[in-house]
Design a protein around this motif. Sequence first.
Motif, PDB file in Angstrom:
ATOM      1  N   GLU A 165       0.829  -1.211   0.000  1.00 27.08           N
ATOM      2  CA  GLU A 165       0.000   0.000   0.000  1.00 27.08           C
ATOM      3  C   GLU A 165       0.859   1.255   0.000  1.00 27.08           C
ATOM      4  N   TYR A 166       1.928   1.215   0.810  1.00 30.25           N
ATOM      5  CA  TYR A 166       2.821   2.367   0.849  1.00 30.25           C
ATOM      6  C   TYR A 166       3.405   2.626  -0.543  1.00 30.25           C
ATOM      7  N   LEU A 173       2.104   9.212  -6.267  1.00 29.23           N
ATOM      8  CA  LEU A 173       2.788  10.505  -6.235  1.00 29.23           C
ATOM      9  C   LEU A 173       3.681  10.673  -7.462  1.00 29.23           C
ATOM     10  N   LYS A 176       1.008  10.482 -10.898  1.00 25.31           N
ATOM     11  CA  LYS A 176      -0.359  11.014 -10.969  1.00 25.31           C
ATOM     12  C   LYS A 176      -0.554  12.101 -12.026  1.00 25.31           C
ATOM     13  N   LYS A 190      -7.911  -2.230  -1.904  1.00 27.52           N
ATOM     14  CA  LYS A 190      -7.013  -1.171  -1.439  1.00 27.52           C
ATOM     15  C   LYS A 190      -6.206  -0.540  -2.565  1.00 27.52           C
ATOM     16  N   LYS A 193      -8.535   2.213  -3.638  1.00 33.11           N
ATOM     17  CA  LYS A 193      -8.688   3.109  -2.480  1.00 33.11           C
ATOM     18  C   LYS A 193      -7.451   3.972  -2.276  1.00 33.11           C
ATOM     19  N   THR A 194      -6.271   3.346  -2.390  1.00 30.40           N
ATOM     20  CA  THR A 194      -5.037   4.096  -2.191  1.00 30.40           C
ATOM     21  C   THR A 194      -4.858   5.137  -3.283  1.00 30.40           C
ATOM     22  N   ALA A 197      -7.324   7.933  -2.664  1.00 27.37           N
ATOM     23  CA  ALA A 197      -6.914   8.759  -1.524  1.00 27.37           C
ATOM     24  C   ALA A 197      -5.841   9.758  -1.949  1.00 27.37           C
ATOM     25  N   HIS A 198      -5.030   9.364  -2.942  1.00 31.71           N
ATOM     26  CA  HIS A 198      -3.982  10.259  -3.429  1.00 31.71           C
ATOM     27  C   HIS A 198      -4.468  11.166  -4.551  1.00 31.71           C
ATOM     28  N   GLY A 199      -5.779  11.196  -4.747  1.00 32.07           N
ATOM     29  CA  GLY A 199      -6.333  12.121  -5.730  1.00 32.07           C
ATOM     30  C   GLY A 199      -6.230  11.637  -7.163  1.00 32.07           C
ATOM     31  N   LYS A 318       9.803  13.200  -7.856  1.00 35.48           N
ATOM     32  CA  LYS A 318       8.513  13.285  -7.194  1.00 35.48           C
ATOM     33  C   LYS A 318       8.504  12.696  -5.787  1.00 35.48           C
TER      34      LYS A 318
ATOM     35  N   TYR B 166       5.986  10.014   6.836  1.00 36.83           N
ATOM     36  CA  TYR B 166       4.832   9.185   6.492  1.00 36.83           C
ATOM     37  C   TYR B 166       3.566   9.789   7.088  1.00 36.83           C
ATOM     38  N   LEU B 173      -3.409  13.589   3.243  1.00 40.76           N
ATOM     39  CA  LEU B 173      -4.553  12.872   2.677  1.00 40.76           C
ATOM     40  C   LEU B 173      -5.828  13.178   3.472  1.00 40.76           C
ATOM     41  N   LYS B 176      -6.429  17.508   3.111  1.00 41.81           N
ATOM     42  CA  LYS B 176      -6.144  18.330   1.927  1.00 41.81           C
ATOM     43  C   LYS B 176      -7.370  19.018   1.345  1.00 41.81           C
ATOM     44  N   ALA B 197       4.153  17.191  -2.524  1.00 45.35           N
ATOM     45  CA  ALA B 197       4.087  15.923  -3.264  1.00 45.35           C
ATOM     46  C   ALA B 197       2.680  15.362  -3.229  1.00 45.35           C
ATOM     47  N   HIS B 198       1.942  15.644  -2.152  1.00 46.15           N
ATOM     48  CA  HIS B 198       0.568  15.156  -2.038  1.00 46.15           C
ATOM     49  C   HIS B 198      -0.439  16.132  -2.654  1.00 46.15           C
ATOM     50  N   LYS B 318     -10.674   9.065   5.351  1.00 42.28           N
ATOM     51  CA  LYS B 318      -9.712   9.388   4.308  1.00 42.28           C
ATOM     52  C   LYS B 318      -8.494   8.466   4.297  1.00 42.28           C
ATOM     53  N   PHE B 321      -8.011   3.271   6.244  1.00 52.01           N
ATOM     54  CA  PHE B 321      -7.930   1.912   5.703  1.00 52.01           C
ATOM     55  C   PHE B 321      -6.510   1.414   5.547  1.00 52.01           C
ATOM     56  N   PHE B 322      -5.524   2.297   5.644  1.00 54.44           N
ATOM     57  CA  PHE B 322      -4.127   1.868   5.481  1.00 54.44           C
ATOM     58  C   PHE B 322      -3.696   0.926   6.597  1.00 54.44           C
ATOM     59  N   THR B 325       2.135   0.799   9.183  1.00 54.78           N
ATOM     60  CA  THR B 325       3.395   0.696   8.440  1.00 54.78           C
ATOM     61  C   THR B 325       4.594   0.359   9.318  1.00 54.78           C
TER      62      THR B 325
END
Lengths: 362, 362
Positions: A165-166, A173, A176, A190, A193-194, A197-199, A318, B166, B173, B176, B197-198, B318, B321-322, B325
Amino acid sequence: MKIYEKEGFAYSALYSEMREKIVRGAFKRGDKLPPKRVVAEEKGVSVITVEHAYGLLCEEGYAEGRERKGYYVTYSEEDWFSTGGEKIIIGGHTGGGKDLSAFSLPLATYKKTARVVLNKYGGALLTRSAKRGTKELLCAVKRYLNRKYGINVSENQIIVGAGSEYLYGVLALTLKDRGVFAVESPSYHKIEKTYSAHGVACDPLSLGEDGVKSEELKRTTAKVLHVTPYGSFPTGITASPGKKREYLAWVQSDGRTLIEDDFESEFALGVKNAETIFSLDKSGKTVYLNSFTKTLSPAIRAAYMVLPQALLKEYEDKAGFFACTVPKFEQYLIAELLDSGDFEKHVNRVRNKLRREKITRV
Amino acid sequence: MKIYEKEGFAYSALYSEMREKIVRGAFKRGDKLPPKRVVAEEKGVSVITVEHAYGLLCEEGYAEGRERKGYYVTYSEEDWFSTGGEKIIIGGHTGGGKDLSAFSLPLATYKKTARVVLNKYGGALLTRSAKRGTKELLCAVKRYLNRKYGINVSENQIIVGAGSEYLYGVLALTLKDRGVFAVESPSYHKIEKTYSAHGVACDPLSLGEDGVKSEELKRTTAKVLHVTPYGSFPTGITASPGKKREYLAWVQSDGRTLIEDDFESEFALGVKNAETIFSLDKSGKTVYLNSFTKTLSPAIRAAYMVLPQALLKEYEDKAGFFACTVPKFEQYLIAELLDSGDFEKHVNRVRNKLRREKITRV
C-alpha cells in the motif's frame, strides 16, 4: 551446451529457449514439439531436464502433453489467448480476519534469523538507512529476482517500502500527473482506495477469463495500468501468456506505464513461477512490485518495487526525497533470509502444503 | 494539599496552578510571586518543591528569578510575547550526513530490549498489527504522554506510522480538502516537500523571534497550520508561551486545524518539557505529532500522532484503511523501552550530555 548444466538451471534455460521459439512462431499452435530424447541428445542434457522444461511450458500455457503422443503447442499470438493455467485462488490480499499463520515464516526461523541479525550488524542497526533501502537488502533482492524470475536489474532500480500500500502511494505521487489509472475490476480494494486517496482517478476495467478484457484495454484512456497478473484477488485469475503479451502491446504507446503487482506469485504451484511481464518487457515501461508482507508475515511491513531505468528520474523528482520507511532491523532480517536460502525453503514448504491440501486461499 | 505529594509530581501540579494564575492575569507582568517559604507552608509541600515549580516557570518563560529578590512574572498576554527561552539548536531534523550516534539509543540497550521482545511475544511477532498500532504500543505511548507532557488521551486517538514524513502524508490525505496548508519559513524542508508531493499548496509564513509572525498569521487564508514550536529547524526558535497562545487563538476559527510537530522536545534542557499546544488546546483542534526516529535512532522508523476526537472520523474516512506501516517487532520494542523506563533514561542521558557540552546540534 554445457552452459545449461553449469548454471544448474538447465531446464529453465531450455524452457526459455523453447518459449521464445513458440512466441516467435518457430512452432505454431498444434505443432508437435521435438521428442524429449531428441532434445536431450541435441542439447547434451538429461531427459529429466527436458521433461521439466516441457512441464513448465505446459504450466505456463504454451503447450500441452497428450498421453503417449508427446507435447503440442497451444499458444497462438493471433488470438491473444492461451489454454490458460490453473485457477487456484490463494488470495494473500485478504486483509485481516483470516488465519494465515500456516503461511507465515516459522517462528523458530524468524527468531533464529533475528538473533543472527542482532549479533552480526552491531552499530549499523542504529544508523540511518539509504533512502531506497540498505545495500544489503537491495543486493539480496536483486540476486533473488535474478535466480527466481530471471529479472536482471541493477540494485539502484529497486526501492523498498513499508508494504505494498505504501508503494502504491509512492507510485501515485510519481505518476499522478499522467492522469487516470486503470485498475482491474474486481480487484483488491485497497489498490483503488489508495490511488483515490492520493487524488488519482481510477478507471475500472472488467476482467475476462484470463485478465483485463481486450475491449476494455482498447477503451480506456488511462496512461497507467495496474494489473495483478498472478492469482488476481478475488477472482483467482492468472493472466495467460497471450494476455501478458496484450498488456505488453498496450504499454508500448507513448506515455504509458504498466504496474505489475505480483503480490503472491511465490506461491504458484508450478515448477517455476509464471514469467513476469517486467522481464518480458524489453521496452522498459513496466514497474514490478512484490511484497514480503505476504510471503513472510503480515507483521513484517516490507515490499519492494523495481522501476525501469526510464522512470528513475521521475521517481527521484517526485518521491525520491522520502526516507526509507522500513527499519534497518527488518531490512537486514530479510536480506539474511534471502541469502541463507531460508526464504525459498519457507516458500517451498508453503507451496507443498498448498499442493498437498489443494487449499484455496481466499 | 496532600494531592501534590501523593501524585509524586508536587512541583508539576504547583507549576500548573501558578502558570494558570499568570495566564489568567492573577499575576501580571512585573508582579513578584509569593516567596517560596510562604507557598511551601500554604500548600504543605517542601521548599524544594516550590523551587522546582518556580524554576520551571522560568524555563517556560513565565517568570524570572532575580538575585536575592525573588521571582517576577515576565509573561504578558497583551503583547503575545514572553522573555523567550533558551535558543539551543538541536535540530534532529537534519537528514543524513551528520553523526548523531551520540544521541542514539545505546546499542547494548537496543540489543537487550530486542532479545526481551523476541522471548516475550512469541507468535504475536508474526501476526498482523491493528491499523493504528498494537494495543501494547498505543497504551505505552498514552502512559508516556500522560507522565511526560500531561497529555491525557484515549489510546484510540493515537496512530503510529513509519516516520514523521509518512504521517505528514497521512495528514495531507486527511486534511487536503481544506485547501492551503501554512508552514513555517524557514522550516525543515521535508514538511513542505511532503505536502506538495501530495498536491497540497503551501503558504510559507515567516518566523519572528519566537515563532510565526503575528501579521503572517493574520494574513494567511490557510485552514491548516503546521508548526514546530520546539527548537524549530533550522532557526532553533522555540515558541514562547505567548506565541503558543497566539497559535491557539488562530486555530479557534471555524474549520482550522493546527499540527504541532514536536519532533524533538524530549531533548529540551529544562526540568520538564515545554508544555504542548495540544494539552493547552481545550477546543480539540490540534494534532500532536512526535517521532521515535529522532529520540531512539534513525534506523527505527516509527512516529506517532495524537488526533483530537473531532478529527477521528475524517481520518478514518480518508486514510483509516491503510495497514499499519510499523513492523510488530519495532512496536513491541518501543513499548518495552517506554514501559521499562529505558527510554526516559536514554533521553536524560542525552540531555545531560547536551547540557554538559553545551552542544548545538544542527
